[in-house]
Motif scaffolding. Structure first.
Motif, PDB file in Angstrom:
ATOM      1  N   ASN A 150       0.895  -1.345  -0.040  1.00  0.00           N
ATOM      2  CA  ASN A 150      -0.084   0.082   0.138  1.00  0.00           C
ATOM      3  C   ASN A 150       0.935   1.330   0.040  1.00  0.00           C
ATOM      4  O   ASN A 150       0.557   2.186  -0.756  1.00  0.00           O
ATOM      5  N   ARG A 151       1.806   1.401   0.888  1.00  0.00           N
ATOM      6  CA  ARG A 151       3.012   2.366   0.907  1.00  0.00           C
ATOM      7  C   ARG A 151       3.368   2.607  -0.575  1.00  0.00           C
ATOM      8  O   ARG A 151       3.454   3.554  -1.005  1.00  0.00           O
ATOM      9  N   ALA A 152       3.739   1.489  -1.221  1.00  0.00           N
ATOM     10  CA  ALA A 152       4.444   1.701  -2.565  1.00  0.00           C
ATOM     11  C   ALA A 152       3.356   2.145  -3.435  1.00  0.00           C
ATOM     12  O   ALA A 152       3.525   2.959  -4.431  1.00  0.00           O
ATOM     13  N   ALA A 153       2.046   1.843  -3.418  1.00  0.00           N
ATOM     14  CA  ALA A 153       1.052   2.105  -4.225  1.00  0.00           C
ATOM     15  C   ALA A 153       0.849   3.573  -4.080  1.00  0.00           C
ATOM     16  O   ALA A 153       0.569   4.478  -4.980  1.00  0.00           O
ATOM     17  N   ASN A 154       0.737   4.145  -2.819  1.00  0.00           N
ATOM     18  CA  ASN A 154       0.434   5.670  -2.669  1.00  0.00           C
ATOM     19  C   ASN A 154       1.900   6.431  -3.088  1.00  0.00           C
ATOM     20  O   ASN A 154       1.446   7.479  -3.654  1.00  0.00           O
ATOM     21  N   LEU A 155       2.904   5.890  -2.934  1.00  0.00           N
ATOM     22  CA  LEU A 155       4.176   6.529  -3.677  1.00  0.00           C
ATOM     23  C   LEU A 155       3.929   6.689  -5.056  1.00  0.00           C
ATOM     24  O   LEU A 155       4.307   7.774  -5.512  1.00  0.00           O
ATOM     25  N   PHE A 156       3.668   5.694  -5.777  1.00  0.00           N
ATOM     26  CA  PHE A 156       3.571   5.559  -7.150  1.00  0.00           C
ATOM     27  C   PHE A 156       2.427   6.701  -7.657  1.00  0.00           C
ATOM     28  O   PHE A 156       2.767   7.655  -8.424  1.00  0.00           O
TER      29      PHE A 156
ATOM     30  N   LYS B 103       1.542   9.151  -5.862  1.00  0.00           N
ATOM     31  CA  LYS B 103       1.907  10.697  -5.698  1.00  0.00           C
ATOM     32  C   LYS B 103       2.969  11.227  -6.656  1.00  0.00           C
ATOM     33  O   LYS B 103       2.791  12.286  -7.145  1.00  0.00           O
ATOM     34  N   TYR B 104       3.546  10.294  -7.358  1.00  0.00           N
ATOM     35  CA  TYR B 104       4.442  10.595  -8.412  1.00  0.00           C
ATOM     36  C   TYR B 104       3.742  10.511  -9.799  1.00  0.00           C
ATOM     37  O   TYR B 104       4.511  10.363 -10.810  1.00  0.00           O
ATOM     38  N   ARG B 105       2.621  10.313  -9.746  1.00  0.00           N
ATOM     39  CA  ARG B 105       1.671  10.353 -10.849  1.00  0.00           C
ATOM     40  C   ARG B 105       2.097   9.024 -11.888  1.00  0.00           C
ATOM     41  O   ARG B 105       2.240   9.191 -13.093  1.00  0.00           O
TER      42      ARG B 105
END
Lengths: 81, 540
Positions: free
Chosen positions: B52-58, B60-62
């Motif tokens: 989930n953290r990875a998904a949120n990071l991606f 965020k960076y569109r």
């Protein structure tokens, strides 16, 4: 001769990475791209550089750079005699 | 395992959140073993939060639905959570072999139109070398740095602080999920696209073939850069809530046996080459290890020769089951599995929902014991959806309702399938497909090389090894150094796997009158066999 420096040159050439700095404790797990396929190229490159030859058993027994250094020293010294 | 019809078929979701909903949250999903033999256990709940953290990071960076992302990392936990996080967003993900050469890396980024690459400091140099030559500059994330430059973004701190909650959007089963590259006998390796809908076949095949009990520990040794490493080293076990091992580092018999014994592995999935390497140890070596927990062993990637099955029974006291599939099929199609008597040397029988057939060149079915093209009736959910930017090659892989695998095989009267060989020139070395064309192209870049022909020949350990016949110019003084230079060049430009095991210096490469390399002649020459019909030869 400073074998570790010479070995470092060979490693940098074989793995195409000028950032490599091998130590006696370096293992295949520490070097990006050092797998069973590139190991054969590495062994051949060392043989050419030091003008020595490893048996297949020797080549497969190296677990660390230190193992290589000991084997190289033995072979170079044997040649000098 | 049957997936409920109305469930979100996002692979990332089904491997993590859904497992938590099923009550597996505290169960270890991953037992990760480091170089230093340290062990780290990651539960399904951890897997969910970290992906989930990875998904949120991606997000965020569109990096969005349909964008392509590549992961260049060794087998560390982050590789798995980043891959699953990418899938959750709907990003089309590709895991690369870390041994990839710079030219191949550049081609794959350009060919796929990759928007984002994730790597670590250790592998960054590979990307730095090609970055300025890429047709479109991707976003590059570094997982073990928090510093950013104009070219790279260090995400170590950021990903640890970003929200662990992510609501995975519902996804259509036809949405691209992940892709691999596979070699053909001509042209560059092709991007093989898979869809989120593949999860059904991957999940079902895992259960039908491996037949795990819920508490079993499963270990797939395949690199995640390979289709097996994704289908059965990530998706298959986790979508079924099974605990799996992942170990850093290269093959080492003692290390691997210690993992099997010390981590109570119940099911092992590996490659025949690994067993041929294990067979080089004395039988007494294995008496030191207690493998009572190991229930079953499976193989993939190359034909499983009967000698390995005999060795497994004699030395390990276990049956070794063959499984067969391809990058294009996405999941196991044919296998020897518990409940079916093993016929040593055969591929086994088709899975319950797969309909293979042996066809002649005109697409007609042939009777048992007659060799022909191994074909699979379409569709099945893990079937590839396209060769990226190569629809012509994709169309050529089908004859009527059948996918042509490129393998030659026959069936016996009891319905077992038997592999005979390939109908193309692709080399299968230790389970990896190598394109002769790719190796030839790399070698021809060198000014010393005037002409080249590459073939695969049988090898006792690797199944096949790559041999390059090379014509070099007269200026070469030291053949030994030239030999080394050629091998290293392929290793650095393509991959260490593709690097020829032997270079044969020759005066001429045999070609047909239309200029096609006669690989059959080169193979026969290497093996000291009769060269056969040379009437179509231009010169020899």
């Amino acid at each position: 001769m400073d074998i570790i420096q010479d070995l470092n040159k060979v490693f940098r050439e074989v793995f195409n990475n000028p950032e490599i700095n091998v130590t006696s404790e370096t293992t295949s797990n520490d070097i990006s791209g050092w797998d069973s396929f590139s190991h054969i190229n590495l062994i051949t490159a060392i043989e050419i550089y030091f003008d020595i030859e490893f048996t297949q058993t020797e080549a497969l027994s190296f677990n660390t750079v230190d193992d290589m250094i000991q084997s190289i020293i033995n072979k170079v010294n044997t040649k000098k005699r | 395992m049957a997936l409920p019809d109305k469930i979100n078929h996002n692979i990332g979701y089904l491997c993590t959140d859904w497992q938590v909903l099923l009550g597996h949250g505290d169960k270890p999903a991953l037992i990760w073993i480091s170089y230093g033999r340290d062990e780290k256990r990651i539960s399904f709940k951890d897997l969910m939060f970290q992906s989930n953290r990875a998904a949120n990071l991606f997000s965020k960076y569109r990096i969005n639905v349909g964008d392509k992302m590549m992961i260049l990392l060794p087998r560390i936990p982050e590789l798995f959570t980043l891959f699953l996080g990418g899938l959750k967003v709907g990003i089309n993900c590709c895991i690369l072999f870390t041994s990839i050469g710079e030219d191949t890396l550049k081609e794959r980024i350009d060919d796929s139109g990759t928007k984002c690459i994730i790597t670590s400091k250790k592998y960054l140099y590979k990307i730095e070398k090609i970055l300025s030559n890429l047709s479109k500059t991707p976003t590059v994330f570094i997982i073990d740095s928090s510093d950013s430059t104009s070219k790279f973004i260090g995400i170590q701190k950021e990903i640890s602080e970003i929200s662990p909650d992510f609501d995975t959007p519902n996804i259509d089963i036809g949405q691209p999920s992940h892709f691999h590259f596979t070699s053909g006998s001509t042209g560059r390796p092709k991007g093989v696209q898979h869809l989120h809908g593949a999860i059904t076949n991957i999940a079902d095949s895992f259960m039908e073939v491996f037949q795990p009990s819920p508490e079993d520990v499963y270990w797939c040794t395949a690199d995640p850069g390979w289709v097996t490493g994704v289908s059965y080293g990530i998706i298959g076990p986790w979508v079924n809530g099974i605990t799996q091992i992942q170990a850093e580092g290269n093959y080492n018999a003692e290390y691997w046996m210690n993992i099997l014994e010390g981590n109570y592995v119940n099911i092992l999935y590996s490659a025949p080459t690994v067993f041929r390497m294990l067979m080089q140890n004395n039988d007494s070596f294995y008496s030191r290890f207690n493998l009572m927990k190991l229930k079953r062993i499976y193989c993939v990637g190359e034909p499983l020769n009967p000698a390995i099955i005999d060795w497994g029974r004699k030395v390990l006291g276990k049956d070794i089951h063959d499984t067969w599939f391809q990058t294009e099929t996405g999941s196991i199609m044919i296998a020897n599995r518990p409940g079916i008597d093993i016929r040593p040397g055969s591929m086994g029988k088709p899975l319950s929902y797969i309909n293979p057939s042996i066809l002649d060149d005109n697409g007609h079915s042939v009777p048992p014991l007659q060799k022909g093209l191994l074909c699979l009736k379409k569709p099945w959910s893990s079937m590839f959806s396209e060769y990226m930017k190569n629809s012509k090659s994709y169309q050529e892989k089908f004859i009527g309702d059948y996918y042509i695998t490129g393998d030659i095989a026959y069936t016996d009267k009891d319905g077992y399938f038997w592999f005979v060989g390939r109908n193309d020139d692709v080399i299968n070395t230790a389970g990896h497909l190598v394109s002769p064309f790719e190796v030839e192209s790399a070698l021809l870049e060198l000014t010393e090389v005037l002409d080249v022909g590459v073939v695969g020949v049988p090898d006792e350990v690797l199944y096949e090894k790559t041999i390059a016949f090379v014509v070099i110019n007269d200026s070469i003084k030291d053949i030994r150094i030239a030999d080394m230079k050629l091998k290293l060049h392929v290793s650095q430009k393509v991959s260490s796997i593709a690097s020829p095991k032997e270079i044969v210096f020759t005066d001429i490469i045999p070609k047909t009158k239309s200029g096609k390399i006669m690989r059959r002649v080169l193979r026969s020459k290497y093996l000291n066999e009769d060269l056969g019909d040379l009437s179509t030869l231009e010169e020899y």
